[in-house]
Design an enzyme around this catalytic site. Structure first.
Site, PDB file in Angstrom:
ATOM      1  N   LYS A 141       0.834  -1.210   0.000  1.00  0.00           N
ATOM      2  CA  LYS A 141       0.000   0.000   0.000  1.00  0.00           C
ATOM      3  C   LYS A 141       0.866   1.256   0.000  1.00  0.00           C
ATOM      4  CE  LYS A 141      -2.342  -2.520  -0.551  1.00  0.00           C
ATOM      5  NZ  LYS A 141      -2.387  -3.993  -0.558  1.00  0.00           N
ATOM      6  N   THR A 170       0.229 -19.508  11.561  1.00  0.00           N
ATOM      7  CA  THR A 170       1.494 -19.421  10.826  1.00  0.00           C
ATOM      8  C   THR A 170       1.343 -18.913   9.401  1.00  0.00           C
ATOM      9  OG1 THR A 170       1.191 -21.793  10.473  1.00  0.00           O
ATOM     10  CG2 THR A 170       2.771 -21.142  12.160  1.00  0.00           C
ATOM     11  N   GLY A 226      -4.435 -11.923 -10.318  1.00  0.00           N
ATOM     12  CA  GLY A 226      -5.173 -11.878  -9.059  1.00  0.00           C
ATOM     13  C   GLY A 226      -4.833 -10.575  -8.348  1.00  0.00           C
ATOM     14  N   HIS A 272     -23.234  15.388   1.794  1.00  0.00           N
ATOM     15  CA  HIS A 272     -22.994  15.865   0.438  1.00  0.00           C
ATOM     16  C   HIS A 272     -21.892  16.917   0.464  1.00  0.00           C
ATOM     17  CE1 HIS A 272     -23.792  17.127  -3.654  1.00  0.00           C
ATOM     18  NE2 HIS A 272     -23.760  18.376  -3.239  1.00  0.00           N
TER      19      HIS A 272
HETATM   20  P1  NAI Z   1      -4.853 -14.994  -6.422  1.00  0.00           P
HETATM   21  O1  NAI Z   1      -5.414 -16.309  -6.085  1.00  0.00           O
HETATM   22  O2  NAI Z   1      -5.591 -13.751  -6.092  1.00  0.00           O
HETATM   23  O3  NAI Z   1      -4.555 -14.942  -8.017  1.00  0.00           O
HETATM   24  C1  NAI Z   1      -3.712 -15.861  -8.674  1.00  0.00           C
HETATM   25  C2  NAI Z   1      -4.036 -15.875 -10.133  1.00  0.00           C
HETATM   26  O4  NAI Z   1      -3.046 -16.639 -10.807  1.00  0.00           O
HETATM   27  C3  NAI Z   1      -5.387 -16.521 -10.427  1.00  0.00           C
HETATM   28  O5  NAI Z   1      -6.163 -15.628 -11.182  1.00  0.00           O
HETATM   29  C4  NAI Z   1      -4.997 -17.782 -11.211  1.00  0.00           C
HETATM   30  O6  NAI Z   1      -5.967 -18.126 -12.167  1.00  0.00           O
HETATM   31  C5  NAI Z   1      -3.669 -17.368 -11.857  1.00  0.00           C
HETATM   32  N1  NAI Z   1      -2.845 -18.507 -12.292  1.00  0.00           N
HETATM   33  C6  NAI Z   1      -2.628 -19.672 -11.659  1.00  0.00           C
HETATM   34  N2  NAI Z   1      -1.822 -20.481 -12.389  1.00  0.00           N
HETATM   35  C7  NAI Z   1      -1.496 -19.810 -13.521  1.00  0.00           C
HETATM   36  C8  NAI Z   1      -0.701 -20.111 -14.691  1.00  0.00           C
HETATM   37  N3  NAI Z   1      -0.044 -21.277 -14.839  1.00  0.00           N
HETATM   38  N4  NAI Z   1      -0.592 -19.169 -15.681  1.00  0.00           N
HETATM   39  C9  NAI Z   1      -1.250 -17.993 -15.555  1.00  0.00           C
HETATM   40  N5  NAI Z   1      -2.003 -17.664 -14.480  1.00  0.00           N
HETATM   41  C10 NAI Z   1      -2.130 -18.549 -13.471  1.00  0.00           C
HETATM   42  O7  NAI Z   1      -3.394 -14.990  -5.765  1.00  0.00           O
HETATM   43  P2  NAI Z   1      -2.345 -13.806  -5.468  1.00  0.00           P
HETATM   44  O8  NAI Z   1      -2.658 -12.600  -6.269  1.00  0.00           O
HETATM   45  O9  NAI Z   1      -1.020 -14.435  -5.612  1.00  0.00           O
HETATM   46  O10 NAI Z   1      -2.623 -13.464  -3.954  1.00  0.00           O
HETATM   47  C11 NAI Z   1      -2.409 -14.465  -2.955  1.00  0.00           C
HETATM   48  C12 NAI Z   1      -3.309 -14.272  -1.779  1.00  0.00           C
HETATM   49  O11 NAI Z   1      -2.958 -13.107  -1.067  1.00  0.00           O
HETATM   50  C13 NAI Z   1      -4.761 -14.155  -2.171  1.00  0.00           C
HETATM   51  O12 NAI Z   1      -5.487 -15.082  -1.438  1.00  0.00           O
HETATM   52  C14 NAI Z   1      -5.146 -12.761  -1.806  1.00  0.00           C
HETATM   53  O13 NAI Z   1      -6.446 -12.712  -1.262  1.00  0.00           O
HETATM   54  C15 NAI Z   1      -4.097 -12.351  -0.781  1.00  0.00           C
HETATM   55  N6  NAI Z   1      -3.826 -10.926  -0.954  1.00  0.00           N
HETATM   56  C16 NAI Z   1      -4.772 -10.020  -0.617  1.00  0.00           C
HETATM   57  C17 NAI Z   1      -4.565  -8.675  -0.855  1.00  0.00           C
HETATM   58  C18 NAI Z   1      -5.656  -7.719  -0.523  1.00  0.00           C
HETATM   59  O14 NAI Z   1      -6.542  -8.057   0.236  1.00  0.00           O
HETATM   60  N7  NAI Z   1      -5.650  -6.499  -1.086  1.00  0.00           N
HETATM   61  C19 NAI Z   1      -3.327  -8.167  -1.439  1.00  0.00           C
HETATM   62  C20 NAI Z   1      -2.416  -9.208  -1.785  1.00  0.00           C
HETATM   63  C21 NAI Z   1      -2.674 -10.524  -1.534  1.00  0.00           C
END
Ligand code: NAI
Length: 464
Positions: free
Chosen positions: A54, A146, A185, A443
């Site tokens: 952020k 963890t 993602g 507003h």
């Molecule tokens: P994510 O699960 O949000 O997205 C991963 C993406 O990678 C998916 O869309 C998937 O389809 C794609 N993918 C998987 N294998 C692939 C391939 N071989 N080729 C191309 N695309 C592929 O995971 P992300 O972004 O790594 O985040 C991890 C975790 O951390 C999530 O659960 C998220 O909720 C959390 N997080 C939350 C944040 C927030 O609340 N603002 C910020 C950062 C992370």
């Protein structure tokens, strides 16, 4: 065993789930220790996740605005330059201030901080190893918090530098000319946006046929359009099969196309539960088919007096979900009652515009055959958004067709992450769309778009 090694509760992991649980347990009068192997407290979120990302999102947005958006406001800036080292230093300072803040909260609350790697030994014992030193703690109850680790992809040769995960992408010393992000993602889009604003040419490769899986289709589509307009080259339906460093460049291969060359690669394909070397077998703690610690509705694992919360168990990997679970778990231990309402956990993507949601998506409601009414309102028609110069996106409210109870709220737009709090509170109180529509909203504010969307559920939005 010395008295100072006896505790009512030993928490393993000092991320948002673990440290908040430790604080709440101390507040409730328990003698608490929190074991953490990293020098700084706060876990992935504070050290190498939510907070530093952020900080960089804010800084990179300011840089982008200075170069591209302020002229429209009549602010002329000549020679806008980037001092990446200063930007990183500021980010590190934000992190250090907050991680030290957790240490002082522990001190104030009387939580004993124990540095080292915690491992279950069975029978209420936790062994903590730090370098050559080993200490055994005795606990009435043990809480595992963890968290999670970066998931990797077969065929992708991570060197944790040029081909790395989110931790590396928060500290690159220079702006890569060409960046390939694997996964559209949350992490891929947030950090992809940071580096794109700082000048990188960013290509995002996503396996699914859409971005932000899990987010409401309409919201994800709108966000996709805006991100593409901003310059992110998002390619969906692309299955990455490999990546490696070759000399001074990285080569990314995927099915059905020519390999891509890049200076750096960010792998953002999800996270996996962190149960490494935790002694789960010794203590009889079972995991599910995805390697997550299996728990019942009250966070109890298969071993008596061993509990688990946060990213290491099922559910969305979100800091605030972990916090709520940690609080509910220890409250239940002490008072016999603790509860998390999983239907009202907000989810936010901190891009610009932000994408925020709480509750059910349209697709989920359709799948479950729940009748609903929908009200939408675009930020284009909101005075404050116009004044801000940030009019992309909308607020959408989904309410039960018979009871009008709010079932889901989806926002793409400026400060959507702050606006969603109103929706989460409304849902927590079981509000109807009419309740939101009849509440006075100041507003001119962005929140008026929420009120208008609620009015739109009943077909009576006023400003559109
Ligand atoms: P994510 O699960 O949000 O997205 C991963 C993406 O990678 C998916 O869309 C998937 O389809 C794609 N993918 C998987 N294998 C692939 C391939 N071989 N080729 C191309 N695309 C592929 O995971 P992300 O972004 O790594 O985040 C991890 C975790 O951390 C999530 O659960 C998220 O909720 C959390 N997080 C939350 C944040 C927030 O609340 N603002 C910020 C950062 C992370």
């Amino acid at each position: 065993m010395a008295d100072h090694d006896h505790f009512d509760l030993v928490v393993i992991g000092a991320g948002p789930g673990g440290y908040v649980a430790a604080l709440r347990a101390a507040q409730l009068g328990l003698k608490v220790a929190c074991v953490e192997e990293e020098k700084a407290l706060g876990g992935t979120c504070l050290r190498v996740g939510c907070i530093p990302s952020k900080a960089l999102l804010e800084s990179s947005e300011k840089y982008h605005e200075a170069g591209h958006a302020l002229a429209e406001h009549g602010v002329q800036i000549a020679g806008v330059g980037l001092d990446l080292a200063a930007m990183m230093k500021r980010k590190d300072k934000v992190v250090t201030t907050l991680t030290r803040g957790v240490a002082s909260l522990f001190k104030k609350a009387g939580v004993t901080r124990i540095e080292g790697h915690g491992r279950l030994r069975g029978g209420g014992q936790v062994q903590v190893t730090s370098g050559d030193a080993t200490r055994t703690l005795e606990a009435k109850d043990i809480l595992i918090a963890t968290g999670s680790k970066v998931a990797t992809l077969p065929g992708v040769a991570m060197d944790w530098d040029r081909i790395g995960g989110s931790t590396e992408a928060l500290s690159w010393p220079e702006v890569p000319e060409r960046l390939v992000v694997i996964g559209a993602g949350v992490i891929g889009l947030e950090l992809g946006s940071v580096w794109q604003r700082l000048g990188a040419q960013v290509t995002v490769l996503e396996y699914m046929d859409r971005i932000l899986v899990g987010v409401d289709d309409e919201a994800a589509k709108a966000a996709h359009k805006v991100f593409s307009k901003q310059g992110l080259d998002i390619r969906t339906g692309v299955k990455v099969t490999g990546a490696k460093v070759e000399g001074d460049r990285c080569v990314v291969t995927y099915e059905g196309g020519e390999p891509l060359e890049a200076d750096r690669v960010l792998v953002a394909v999800g996270r996996r539960p962190n149960t490494d070397d935790l002694g789960l077998d010794v203590a009889g703690v079972e995991v599910d088919d995805r390697g997550r610690i299996a728990i019942d509705a009250h966070f109890a694992t298969s071993a008596a007096h061993v509990w688990a919360i946060g990213d290491v168990v099922a559910g969305p990997m979100l800091a605030h979900k972990a916090e709520e679970e940690g609080i509910a778990c220890v409250e239940r231990l002490v008072t016999g009652y603790g509860h998390v309402n999983y239907d009202a956990i907000p989810n936010i993507v901190y891009t610009h515009p932000e994408v925020a949601s709480v509750g059910r998506t349209e697709a989920q409601l359709k799948e479950d055959g729940v009748p609903y009414n929908k009200g939408s309102f675009p930020f284009l028609a909101n005075g404050r958004a116009r004044a801000l110069g940030s009019t992309d996106g909308f607020v959408k409210i989904l309410a039960h067709a018979e009871t009008d109870r709010v079932l889901g709220v989806h926002i793409v737009g400026p400060r959507a992450g702050d606006l969603i709090a109103e929706a989460a509170v409304a849902m927590e109180f079981g509000a109807s769309a009419e309740d939101i529509a009849r509440s006075c909203h100041a507003h001119p504010t962005l929140a008026e778009a929420v009120k208008e969307a609620a009015l739109a559920v009943g077909g009576r939005a006023l400003h559109i």
